[in-house]
Design an enzyme around this catalytic site. Structure first.
Site, short mmCIF file in Angstrom:
data_model
loop_
_atom_site.label_atom_id
_atom_site.label_comp_id
_atom_site.label_asym_id
_atom_site.label_seq_id
_atom_site.Cartn_x
_atom_site.Cartn_y
_atom_site.Cartn_z
N HIS A 110 -4.06 4.68 4.24
CA HIS A 110 -5.20 3.75 4.18
C HIS A 110 -6.36 4.41 3.42
CE1 HIS A 110 -8.60 1.29 5.35
NE2 HIS A 110 -9.11 2.29 6.03
N TYR B 121 2.68 5.82 11.62
CA TYR B 121 3.00 4.44 12.01
C TYR B 121 3.98 3.72 11.08
CZ TYR B 121 -1.00 3.82 8.84
OH TYR B 121 -1.86 3.89 7.79
N ARG C 203 0.86 -1.19 0.00
CA ARG C 203 0.00 0.00 0.00
C ARG C 203 0.89 1.23 0.00
NH1 ARG C 203 -2.82 0.96 5.28
NH2 ARG C 203 -1.49 2.79 5.36
#
Lengths: 326, 347
Positions: free
Chosen positions: B249, B258, B245
């Protein structure tokens, strides 16, 4: 005309629907060779074959989710969830998908499926076999919640549920599965899913209930009749969407109302009916609406379940309380 | 399973479709369009003209390769990162913008009529796919269902329950895991102790394979093989597509909270669009002019779709009562009237 019990009427309706529509299929845990734990699907495997009568693995969320895929493809699955204590894994599928597939695709995909489930207590079943969480389902837009309380209503309402172009949760009061027999003509005639049922007519008080509690409620009306108090007894039958006309008409006439259900008091469906009465029949009410329900406790194991469930005596006491207002 | 390595070199015999210039270019074009669509969607979101959006940056080969393997009458059940699949199958960019812009009419796409809309609650559409496959099997059709979901979905019961029944009933369905390594902020390593996600098929009695999800040729080829098997009563397959990815998100997420930029940079060397471009260039199938004209064409298509989306007239508020049921129940008709009586003027 056969004289059948409620569970036999369910079986009769399933067979009738499968006979007249090839897309109707039955699935669930133990519905095949075992005929269902309550025998609601007894004989269907033999008559219609394993292609249309399917034993699934023990997998409730899958049963509901797979039904959605089938329904979107033009099948009419009638799935059984064995007990209401086991129905809760399917709520995700019902809230997020079954009830809104038509809406979120603007009618492109639809979900004509029925989830049948025996519900309620009073048969001394083990833990998690006696729940009445119908209010959870009645809170979901796009869904229908149907509860029969007699063999003939079970037959007609189930046929209507199967023929309905939208998803239906069909809750069967298992305590009265075999309580009495009734002559039911196997004529394939559905009962429309937009009515409630007036089971007794009277002048002084309206008693409202559904499912197995119809028995205690009628018993209460008979005790009251001995005192010269006559009651309308209404079986709501379809909790969602609620067509309140019969209820409003009755309470407008009697001015007094007691609502009876087995599920806990707080957030129970009786609260919805009471709110509708407050909103639409305020000026007709002569006394506060009283609810006689299960307590806001956990559905107890069999030793104490009779203390939990409403009895005819509790209904009569509530009725007398409302009648005391002048 | 890999056909093109990270430099676009052929490491395994090219499948037939990949030998056809038009077919391979079509895959490339679809990935470039997917990326341009994502970029425009994010730009629209950042300027308040689209809702929260889940970009598929870096995962275009999973989406495009899977859809390209499907027949028109197969049924796709995508997760919320399946834009590239939907576009390939005929859903328009206008329709996708419309859905992500907050209007369900975007899910009423003109084609393919039987495909499911994207599924937001993770993994909950996997059981639908086996239901669709069962309907096809019961009718004796040579069709299959294809369900795409992320690595995060493989931690959910819905995933296991659906795989299990697909094995028991030998259902014509292909499960594709877009393993982009992240379930929002939770990395693959914190999701499962299983060595691969593909091995989760073993417990269901299904074949499970790992595919380089940045290799669109390998993706299309693997899904085609699985679909051929499904249509020939060979049952279901689980395909783990390994990708990454590259973006957040969704537009509501900030991945810098993160994960390190360094991790992401590494994956830019592996991403699918540049890889296929390298192959095409090395094979003499693609020139700088071709590239420039394709980028221009995609930009133009995306811009005109965005404009068409922005020009769509709003829906009447009372349409929230349409398509709720086949016909509106009487009690709801009263609510609809009440809404009409108190309509809030547009801001």
């Amino acid at each position: 005309m056969p004289e059948v019990t409620l569970v036999e009427a369910v079986n009769m309706a399933l067979a009738k629907a499968m006979e007249s529509d090839d897309t109707v299929m039955v699935m669930g845990e133990d519905v095949g060779i075992n005929g269902g734990v309550f025998r609601a699907t007894d004989g269907l495997l033999g008559r219609f074959g394993a292609r249309r009568v399917r034993d699934t693995p023990l997998s409730e969320a899958l049963i509901a989710g797979m039904s959605i895929g089938l329904a979107a493809q033009g099948m009419r699955p009638v799935a059984e969830i064995q007990f209401m204590g086991f129905i809760h894994p399917i709520i995700d599928q019902v809230v997020n998908h079954a009830s809104r597939l038509r809406y979120r695709t603007r009618g492109r995909l639809t979900c004509p499926m029925v989830l049948r489930c025996p519900f309620g207590g009073g048969i001394h079943a083990p833990e998690h076999h006696s729940e009445s969480t119908e209010a959870m389902f009645a809170h979901i837009p796009g869904l229908r919640v149907v509860i029969p309380s007699s063999p003939s209503r079970a037959y007609g309402l189930l046929l209507a549920a199967i023929a309905d172009p939208d998803p239906v949760v069909f809750l069967e009061p298992k305590r009265i599965y075999r309580a009495k027999r009734e002559l039911v003509e196997d004529d394939g005639k559905p009962i429309p899913l937009d009515c409630s049922f007036v089971l007794r007519r009277g002048e002084d008080l309206t008693l409202i209930t559904w499912g197995a509690m119809v028995a205690e409620t009628i018993e209460a009306s008979e005790i009251l009749a001995a005192d010269g108090v006559t009651c309308d007894v209404i079986d709501v039958g379809i909790l969602n969407p609620l067509g309140p006309n019969a209820i409003l008409d009755s309470v407008s006439k009697t001015g007094r109302c007691v609502i009876v259900h087995e599920a806990p008091l707080t957030g129970g469906y009786g609260g919805e009916i009471a709110a509708q009465l407050a909103e639409h029949a305020m000026m007709s009410l002569l006394a506060p609406v009283i609810r006689v329900t299960g307590f806001d406790s956990v559905m107890p194991l069999p030793k104490l379940e009779r203390h939990y469930m409403p009895t005819a005596n509790r209904i009569v006491s509530a009725a007398r309380k409302t009648l005391a207002y002048s | 399973m890999q056909v093109l390595d990270e430099n676009g070199a052929v490491v395994k015999a090219l499948p037939e479709f990949a030998k056809e210039r038009t077919q391979i270019i079509e895959l490339y074009r679809a990935m470039v369009l997917n990326r341009a669509f994502d970029a425009k969607a994010i730009a629209l979101q950042r300027t308040g003209r689209l809702g929260t959006y889940a970009s598929s940056l870096g995962q275009e080969a999973v989406a495009v390769g899977t859809a390209a393997a499907m027949a028109e009458d197969d049924v796709l059940l995508p997760s919320f990162r399946g834009h590239g699949s939907q576009l390939w199958r005929g859903v328009t960019m206008v329709e996708l913008f419309q859905f992500w812009g907050g209007d369900e009419r975007g899910n009423d796409f003109a084609r393919p009529r039987q495909d499911f809309p994207v599924c937001i609650p993770v993994a909950s559409h996997i059981p639908h796919a086996v239901g669709v496959a069962l309907a096809m099997q019961m009718r004796g059709e040579r069709r299959a269902a294809v369900c795409i979901f992320g690595d995060g979905a493989t931690s959910k019961g819905d995933f296991y329950e659906a795989l299990n029944i697909a094995g028991v009933w030998n259902l014509p369905v292909v499960f594709v895991i877009n393993n982009n390594q992240w379930a929002i902020s939770v990395p693959r390593s914190a999701q499962t102790a299983a060595e691969t996600l593909a091995q989760k098929a073993i417990a269901a009695g299904l074949p499970g394979i790992q595919v380089d999800g940045n290799d669109v040729v390998a993706m299309r080829y693997s899904v085609e093989q699985a679909l051929d098997r499904a249509r020939a009563d060979g049952g279901a397959t689980l395909i783990e597509a390994l990708t990454y990815r590259m973006g957040d998100h969704t537009t509501a997420d900030d991945a810098s909270r993160y994960r390190d930029d360094a991790d992401v940079s590494h994956h830019w060397k592996l991403e699918p669009v540049a890889r296929l471009r390298s192959y095409l260039q090395q094979a003499g199938l693609w020139t700088r002019e071709d590239e420039e004209s394709l980028l221009k064409e995609c930009a133009k298509d995306v811009e005109s779709a965005a404009q068409a989306y922005l020009d769509i007239p709003g829906r009447s508020p009372e349409s929230i009562f349409d398509h709720l049921y086949y016909s509106l129940p009487a009690p709801l008709a009263a609510q609809r009237s009440a809404m009409l009586a108190e309509q809030i003027p547009d801001a």
